[in-house]
Design an enzyme around this catalytic site. Structure first.
Site, PDB file in Angstrom:
ATOM      1  N   ASP A   1       0.760  -1.271  -0.440  1.00 24.33           N
ATOM      2  CA  ASP A   1      -0.033  -0.145   0.420  1.00 24.33           C
ATOM      3  C   ASP A   1       0.753   1.600  -0.006  1.00 24.33           C
ATOM      4  OD1 ASP A   1      -2.528  -1.923   0.049  1.00 24.33           O
ATOM      5  OD2 ASP A   1      -2.261  -1.879   2.054  1.00 24.33           O
TER       6      ASP A   1
ATOM      7  N   GLN B   1       1.991  -6.068  -3.537  1.00 26.76           N
ATOM      8  CA  GLN B   1       2.991  -6.026  -2.455  1.00 26.76           C
ATOM      9  C   GLN B   1       3.963  -5.516  -1.733  1.00 26.76           C
ATOM     10  OE1 GLN B   1       1.275  -9.136  -3.148  1.00 26.76           O
ATOM     11  NE2 GLN B   1      -0.748  -8.776  -2.121  1.00 26.76           N
TER      12      GLN B   1
ATOM     13  N   HIS C   1      -4.486  -2.045  -5.819  1.00 23.49           N
ATOM     14  CA  HIS C   1      -4.156  -0.498  -6.019  1.00 23.49           C
ATOM     15  C   HIS C   1      -4.945   0.860  -7.086  1.00 23.49           C
ATOM     16  CE1 HIS C   1      -0.597  -3.627  -6.979  1.00 23.49           C
ATOM     17  NE2 HIS C   1      -0.867  -3.496  -6.248  1.00 23.49           N
TER      18      HIS C   1
END
Ligand code: GDP
Ligand code: IMO
Ligand code: MG
Length: 428
Positions: free
Chosen positions: A13, A223, A41
């Site tokens: 993130d 990730q 995303h």
């Protein structure tokens, strides 16, 4: 002319979607090489928000996007995402989107097992996204996975029946859960197969042709480095290699084709799910960052844990990924704070630690060592040049560069594509 890999440097993130969307303008193909719909995303273009979980973030720029063999794909989620993007006017035809025939398929029993394990392990939960990612990669390694090429094969149904029998045994006898209805699953998967068949191809061959034609490829990671199955905070990790080296394995190209690697760094640190987090804040400052940064997961809606930036992690990421540069995101969120802290190292039993420890017991005893810098009060969201950044902001960025020996190439000051300061475009 360059081919670049983009990876997260922290626990995910970091704003990879925004930066991939931005840099996709300079590339011809965007290839995602690992993970599945555990990823979320977010891209914001002209005020419109797009969230993708499986389709690479280059799709909004109209680039050809590839779901690499290193990914695990839930066909139902992919179809929903294709429809969602098409509804928003994005071209997601089989000309624009390719799926590797070697990518593994997430089956309903993978999701059921993911949930059953987390529920059974209440003391040692990983805090997974519950999307069946781990169980699907397990089957890949155990050589009983279903790839897209197998889904298209006439032997698919018998194959699945055999695997599902074993899964239902675990689900009912060990976890005492409901079994999967195998025939219903097969009927649904026949429909998914028919819908997705036109997208499936040998992507290694396609990417090779693209590279021979001197076109540019952006390899998109999901990730983050510290969620990597080998190099992350195991077992509190995801089930794939998230580091840049996997761009090659996960898309079928050799390492000589990669020129640059950009690491995405959030200007502070967040983590969603369980696991160690040395610089985590449990006070008003942490709440301020969480609220101002709207730190809620794009996939599960969970509140993200927040803390100071950690250069022990960033040095680890620089080494593990061979980073050529950083893109720093969410710098605007740190405005209005009197002072900011940068973690420069850890203190462990009276000694300074500069490398990220592997043992979680050691990590749990590590106390972050901080350097305190003055903050800034200006709103950065409208700043478009480095020279216009407040002096204290520039000092903060310079200190990160010095402590990590990695240049900052891109600075993001808002979710919008245009809210960016490009110091050095990795494609040029
Ligand atoms: P990813 O998984 O790495 O692609 O990141 P996510 O999309 O899950 O989370 C990043 C969030 O921050 C998204 O909501 C983005 O729209 C947002 N974002 C990205 N860059 C910036 C930035 O520079 N400033 C602010 N305020 N938000 C940003
Ligand atoms: P993006 O690409 C943040 C975390 C989960 C959990 C652990 C394992 O949006 O940055 P999994 O479902 O993969 O088995 O869960 O990994 N996780 C992420 N955290 N961003 C992600 O993706 C994540 N994908 C998985 O929260 O802690
Ligand atoms: Mg995300």
């Amino acid at each position: 002319m360059a081919n670049i890999v983009i990876v997260g440097t922290q626990w995910g993130d970091e704003g990879k979607g925004k930066i991939v969307d931005l840099l996709a303008e300079y590339s011809d193909y965007v290839v995602r090489f690992q993970g599945g719909n555990n990823a979320g995303h977010t891209m914001v273009v002209n005020g419109e928000q797009f969230i993708s979980h499986l389709v690479p973030s280059g799709i909004i720029q109209g680039k050809t996007c590839v779901i690499g063999n290193g990914m695990v794909v839930d066909p139902e989620v992919l179809i929903t995402e294709i429809d969602y993007l098409a509804d928003k006017g994005v071209d997601v035809s089989s000309q624009r989107l390719k799926i590797s025939e070697k990518a593994h398929v997430i089956m309903p029993y993978h999701k059921a097992l993911d949930h059953a394990r987390e529920a059974a392990n209440c003391k040692k939960q990983i805090g997974t996204t519950g999307r069946g990612i781990g169980p699907c990669y397990e089957d890949k390694a155990a050589r009983r996975g279903i790839r897209f090429v197998d889904l298209l094969d006439s032997g698919f149904e018998d194959n699945v029946r055999a695997v599902a029998e074993e899964k239902n045994f675990y689900l009912t006898r060990f976890y005492e859960c409901e079994p999967i209805d195998v025939e219903d699953m097969i009927t649904r998967f026949r429909a998914y197969r028919d819908r997705l068949a036109p997208y499936v191809s040998d992507i290694s061959v396609i990417i090779d042709e693209v590279l021979r034609a001197d076109k540019r490829v952006l390899f998109e990671g999901a990730q983050g480095t510290h969620l990597d199955i080998d190099h992350g905070t195991y077992p509190y990790v995801t089930s794939s290699n998230t580091v840049s080296g996997n761009a090659c394995c996960g898309s079928g190209v050799g390492p000589r084709k990669i020129d640059k690697v950009t690491g995405i760094v959030k200007a502070y640190t967040t983590r969603v799910g369980k696991g160690p987090f040395p610089t985590e804040l449990f006070d008003d400052t942490g709440n301020f960052i969480q609220e101002k940064g709207a730190e809620f997961g794009a996939t599960t809606g969970r509140r993200r844990r927040c803390g100071w930036i950690d250069t022990v992690m960033l040095r680890n990421a620089a080494r593990l990924n061979s980073l050529t540069g950083f893109a720093v995101t969410k710098l605007d969120v740190l405005g209005e704070m009197e002072e900011l802290k940068i973690c420069t190292g850890y203190q462990y039993r009276g000694k300074q630690v500069y490398h990220f420890p592997t043992s979680l017991n050691v990590l749990a005893e590590c106390e972050p060592v901080y350097e305190t810098l003055p903050g800034w009060s200006q709103d950065l969201s409208g700043v478009r040049s480095y020279a216009d950044l407040p002096e204290n902001t520039r000092s903060y960025l310079k200190r990160i560069e010095d402590l990590t020996e990695t240049p900052i190439e891109i600075i993001s000051v808002g979710p919008g594509r245009n809210q960016t300061i490009m110091l050095n475009n990795p494609f040029q």
